[in-house]
Design an enzyme around this catalytic site. Structure first.
Site, PDB file in Angstrom:
ATOM      1  N   ALA A 150       6.899  -6.548  36.252  1.00  0.00           N
ATOM      2  CA  ALA A 150       8.179  -7.001  35.704  1.00  0.00           C
ATOM      3  C   ALA A 150       9.235  -7.131  36.797  1.00  0.00           C
ATOM      4  CB  ALA A 150       8.650  -6.041  34.620  1.00  0.00           C
ATOM      5  N   TYR A 151       9.366  -6.105  37.624  1.00  0.00           N
ATOM      6  CA  TYR A 151      10.356  -6.145  38.704  1.00  0.00           C
ATOM      7  C   TYR A 151      10.068  -7.304  39.652  1.00  0.00           C
ATOM      8  CZ  TYR A 151      13.020  -4.708  42.822  1.00  0.00           C
ATOM      9  OH  TYR A 151      13.877  -4.691  43.895  1.00  0.00           O
ATOM     10  N   ALA A 152       8.807  -7.424  40.085  1.00  0.00           N
ATOM     11  CA  ALA A 152       8.452  -8.518  40.984  1.00  0.00           C
ATOM     12  C   ALA A 152       8.661  -9.861  40.310  1.00  0.00           C
ATOM     13  CB  ALA A 152       6.999  -8.367  41.449  1.00  0.00           C
TER      14      ALA A 152
END
Length: 290
Positions: A150-152
């Site tokens: 999700a962050y990436a």
């Protein structure tokens, strides 16, 4: 030593701690007047300093963005806006299968849509001043580690939006720069591992069987690396330079891991890149166990 007043404004979001706070301090030392985005009165007290003016700025709140646009428009000294450093971010890591969709959406709201909202509101000021947008991405915007999906994903999206924006506004005299930090010693980076482990403890028995060891090993590797990662203060110096240098590059990396990983991600086949990242994390885990 603080340099002579440059009579120009800078906006830094996510300026309460870490990279944002260090960047705000460095820009103020260079002589700029920094509007430092924070979310609480306590954070404001922590960053207030000569040349650093805290402003309430949760980039997911439209009223906050409208307020900072009004602050710039009504600046008592009529100072132009020289640059906007889009730094605010959150990081909640878990395997794709088990991270709830509301946490996927929350990260995209902060790490992507909030920055787009700031850009849309402040771009007219930058067009007038022929200023600059600096988007803080991540090594994760080029190579996604396990549990960082999700962050990436938010950073991959920010990279794409930055490329499109740069090609849209160059002719208008506005520059767009992407900064890609690797590991940087910040409170967010240190806290994200703890959050991942706490979430892992709450997984179902089946999901713990499937992902428990992967989560623990990834967190251990990142924790080991952060002990010798780039200090936030040094990152702030480099970002401030990217925001102010006369002829900026389109992208800057921060830290040896970013400088090593990002070029590899561009040229290696995906399966080979998988092995490189796996080997790197095994090395980090082995280092942490000694």
């Amino acid at each position: 030593m603080t340099q002579p007043n440059k009579n120009e404004l800078m906006v830094v979001s996510g300026a309460a701690t870490g990279i944002g706070a260090a960047t705000a301090q460095e820009l103020a030392a260079m002589g700029y007047h920094v509007l430092a985005g924070v979310r609480t009165d306590g954070e404001a007290d922590g960053v207030r300093a000569p040349g650093v003016e805290p402003v309430t700025l949760d980039i997911t709140v439209p009223e906050h963005i409208e307020s900072i646009a009004e602050r710039i428009a009504d600046d008592p000294e009529e100072r132009p806006l020289r640059a906007v450093i889009n730094n605010a971010g959150i990081e909640i890591n878990a395997p794709v299968e088990v991270l709830p969709l509301d946490l996927w959406r929350k990260q995209f709201e902060v790490n992507l849509f909030g920055h787009v909202a700031v850009i849309q509101a402040l771009l007219p000021f930058l067009r007038t001043s022929r200023g600059r947008i600096v988007n803080i991405s991540s090594v994760g915007g080029a190579a996604a580690l396990p549990i960082f999906g999700a962050y990436a994903g938010t950073k991959f999206a920010l990279e794409a939006a930055s490329d499109a924006l740069r090609r849209e506004v160059t002719a208008q005299g506005v520059q767009v720069v992407v900064v890609q930090p690797g590991g940087v010693r910040t409170e967010m980076a240190a806290h994200s591992g703890k959050i991942s482990l706490e979430r892992a403890d709450k997984l179902s028995v089946e999901h713990q069987r499937l992902y428990g060891d992967l989560i623990k090993s990834t967190v251990a590797a990142n924790t080991a690396f952060l002990k010798r990662a780039l200090p936030a203060a040094r990152a702030g110096v480099k970002i401030a330079r990217a925001a102010t240098t006369a002829r900026p590059r389109a992208r800057y990396t921060l830290g040896m891991d970013a400088a090593f990983t990002i070029p590899l991600a561009r040229v290696l086949p995906a399966r080979l890149m998988d092995r490189v990242l796996s080997a790197s994390h095994r090395s980090q885990r082995n280092t942490s166990s000694h």
